[in-house]
Write a protein that holds these residues in place. Structure first.
Motif, mmCIF file in Angstrom:
data_model
loop_
_atom_site.group_PDB
_atom_site.id
_atom_site.type_symbol
_atom_site.label_atom_id
_atom_site.label_comp_id
_atom_site.label_asym_id
_atom_site.label_seq_id
_atom_site.Cartn_x
_atom_site.Cartn_y
_atom_site.Cartn_z
ATOM 1 N N GLY A 125 0.813 -1.211 0.000
ATOM 2 C CA GLY A 125 0.000 0.000 0.000
ATOM 3 C C GLY A 125 0.845 1.258 0.000
ATOM 4 O O GLY A 125 0.530 2.244 -0.682
ATOM 5 N N MET A 388 -3.169 -4.576 -6.931
ATOM 6 C CA MET A 388 -3.258 -3.273 -6.274
ATOM 7 C C MET A 388 -3.882 -2.223 -7.182
ATOM 8 O O MET A 388 -4.009 -1.062 -6.790
ATOM 9 C CB MET A 388 -1.860 -2.801 -5.856
ATOM 10 N N ALA A 391 -6.983 -0.030 -5.884
ATOM 11 C CA ALA A 391 -6.935 0.541 -4.544
ATOM 12 C C ALA A 391 -6.778 2.058 -4.599
ATOM 13 O O ALA A 391 -5.946 2.581 -5.329
ATOM 14 C CB ALA A 391 -5.781 -0.059 -3.748
ATOM 15 N N SER A 396 -5.477 1.486 0.210
ATOM 16 C CA SER A 396 -4.288 0.769 -0.254
ATOM 17 C C SER A 396 -3.704 -0.145 0.817
ATOM 18 O O SER A 396 -3.178 -1.210 0.502
ATOM 19 C CB SER A 396 -3.225 1.762 -0.738
ATOM 20 N N SER A 400 -3.275 -4.067 0.266
ATOM 21 C CA SER A 400 -1.983 -4.692 0.519
ATOM 22 C C SER A 400 -2.126 -5.864 1.486
ATOM 23 O O SER A 400 -1.546 -6.940 1.283
ATOM 24 C CB SER A 400 -1.010 -3.650 1.091
#
Length: 491
Positions: A125, A388, A391, A396, A400
């Motif tokens: 993230g 990802m 996100a 995020s 993650s």
């Protein structure tokens, strides 16, 4: 690494190095401890079943806490969660190294798993937040994938060297300098960000349900090989774990401030990438775990030679993920690159199904290692980018944590199933009077075949389900913190 740092002379690349150092420490611990297990068993007088808890005591909190840690990082700040995880993991590593009895070691391993989850859950993230531009993000994901792969091979080598030359205690002590250095540099280099606030997702009951359900699910998986998949223990505990997870999902759908906003699964690409990753990890785990057993029990390799045997995998990943993968992904797109990479991994596993009793490393194993190293080097960066891709800044950390959770669940489930199948085939052949080496090899070959089938299913999903991530849209005008609502957009 220096080439990447020279590409953009700003602190973000230094911050990436620090984040990867933290991840390296966590990944190192997984493989370095496995090499030391026989010595730990003899020194602390573990039974065979008790020794499994040196591994399980780490896996259960690690797999169970990843989602909670990722979401909490979004709420309170991801750097804060990363730093807290480093502290817990480093202190727990020291306790493991100082352990003088079984209870102390297992308890410290549980703390290690919790600290590892806290740190690992937010790293991806933080990377996608620091590198929003597609080309830079691809290069950053390549560095992360390289470190993740190299850490496993380094751990095998370091575990053999430290255990044989000093003592098993140092496989834990080695984490201390890495953890301290990563913490000090992270406080200076890794950018701090404000979380979205506890009011945006402080669902205490949901946290309890989700964490308990995941931890119990991981426990069910890792113990199924001991009790049997259809035993009363496995079925009862599995039903309880499923009930907790169902209750968690129902609560997340109804509560105003969910710990896990279910909108994150609305992204076909994000959900598909996590399923593909689970299948890929489940399949590749057999190569590392059962492949190491084949080298040791059939070919007679010692721990150091086993580590050297797997170096082509790390070499392939390193050669491709630090630059080539970013350019290939940008040129052709993540989806076709991932499908091609999975086909290479599949080919490597198919070759392993032909492993003979009197095998030669150069002719029987090296081609598989090279194929899987190249496949993983191309595939993991593409997979991380896809997983990802949907996100937002507010989600995020959660995304993650979800990526890491599917990794752990896929690895644990794949290893439990494949080890059970391999053992059953071996025991059946031994009962029929087969030679031990032939029985073991046949069991390993069966597991490699099932692994190939799992990766084959991942290829189909990658081609049918996944879509190329769209370019991120500019962020809208800032809104008051209380009004922020994380959204996971379809890629």
């Amino acid at each position: 690494m220096s080439q990447i740092l020279s590409t953009r002379r700003d602190s973000r690349w230094l911050a990436l190095v620090v984040l990867c150092a933290g991840m390296l420490m966590i990944i190192l611990d997984g493989t370095i401890v496995n090499v030391a297990l026989p010595v730990i068993q003899a020194d602390l007088d573990f039974s065979q079943s008790g020794l499994a808890w040196v591994v399980n005591a780490y896996l259960i909190p690690f797999g169970g806490l990843l989602l909670l840690a990722g979401r909490t990082g979004d709420l309170i700040g991801r750097r804060r969660m990363f730093l807290a995880g480093l502290v817990v993991f480093t202190l727990a590593s020291l306790l493991c190294g100082l352990a003088a009895n079984r209870v102390m070691l297992i308890g410290a391993r549980f703390l290690q798993g919790a600290g590892g989850a806290m740190a690992a859950a937010v790293i991806l993230g933080m990377i996608v937040t620091m590198f929003p531009e597609k080309g830079e993000q691809a290069r950053a994901m390549g560095v992360f994938s390289f470190v993740a792969a190299a850490g496993g091979s380094i751990g095998l080598l370091a575990g053999g060297v430290l255990t044989q030359s000093i003592s098993w205690h140092w496989v834990f002590f080695v984490n201390a300098p890495i953890g301290v250095a990563a913490f000090l540099f992270a406080t200076r280099i890794v950018p701090a960000e404000r979380g979205i606030g506890l009011r945006a997702g402080a669902d205490v009951l949901g946290a309890l349900l989700g964490t308990a359900g995941l931890m119990l699910a991981v426990y069910t998986i890792v113990k199924a090989a001991d009790y049997g998949w259809v035993s009363a223990h496995t079925l009862v505990v599995g039903v309880v774990a499923a009930g907790l997870l169902i209750a968690f999902v129902v609560r997340q759908a109804r509560v105003a401030n969910p710990l896990l906003p279910l909108r994150i699964f609305a992204s076909r690409t994000v959900t598909g990438a996590n399923v593909v990753q689970m299948l890929m990890i489940a399949g590749m785990f057999s190569m590392f775990f059962l492949g190491a057993l084949y080298l040791e029990n059939v070919l007679g390799y010692d721990p150091l030679r086993i580590g050297l045997a797997f170096l082509p995998v790390a070499g392939g990943i390193g050669a491709l993920s630090l630059g080539v993968s970013a350019r290939v992904n940008t040129r052709f797109g993540e989806r076709p690159v991932l499908a091609t990479a999975l086909l290479l991994v599949l080919a490597g596993l198919v070759l392993l199904t032909r492993a003979p009793v009197a095998g030669s490393y150069l002719s029987d194993l090296l081609p598989s290692m090279v194929l899987m190293g190249v496949g993983a080097g191309l595939g993991f960066p593409a997979l991380m980018t896809l997983a990802m891709s949907g996100a937002t800044d507010a989600d995020s950390g959660l995304a993650s944590g979800l990526v890491n959770t599917t990794q752990q669940v896929g690895g644990a489930l794949g290893l439990a199933v494949l080890a059970t199948l391999s053992t059953a085939r071996t025991n059946g052949l031994l009962a029929e009077g087969a030679a031990p080496a032939e029985a073991l090899t046949s069991g390993y070959r069966l597991a490699f075949g099932v692994s190939a089938a799992l990766v084959g299913a991942a290829v189909v999903l990658a081609l049918v389900v996944l879509r190329r991530p769209a370019a991120p849209e500019p962020d809208p005008e800032p809104v008051p913190e209380q009004a922020r609502e994380p959204v996971c957009a379809e890629a």
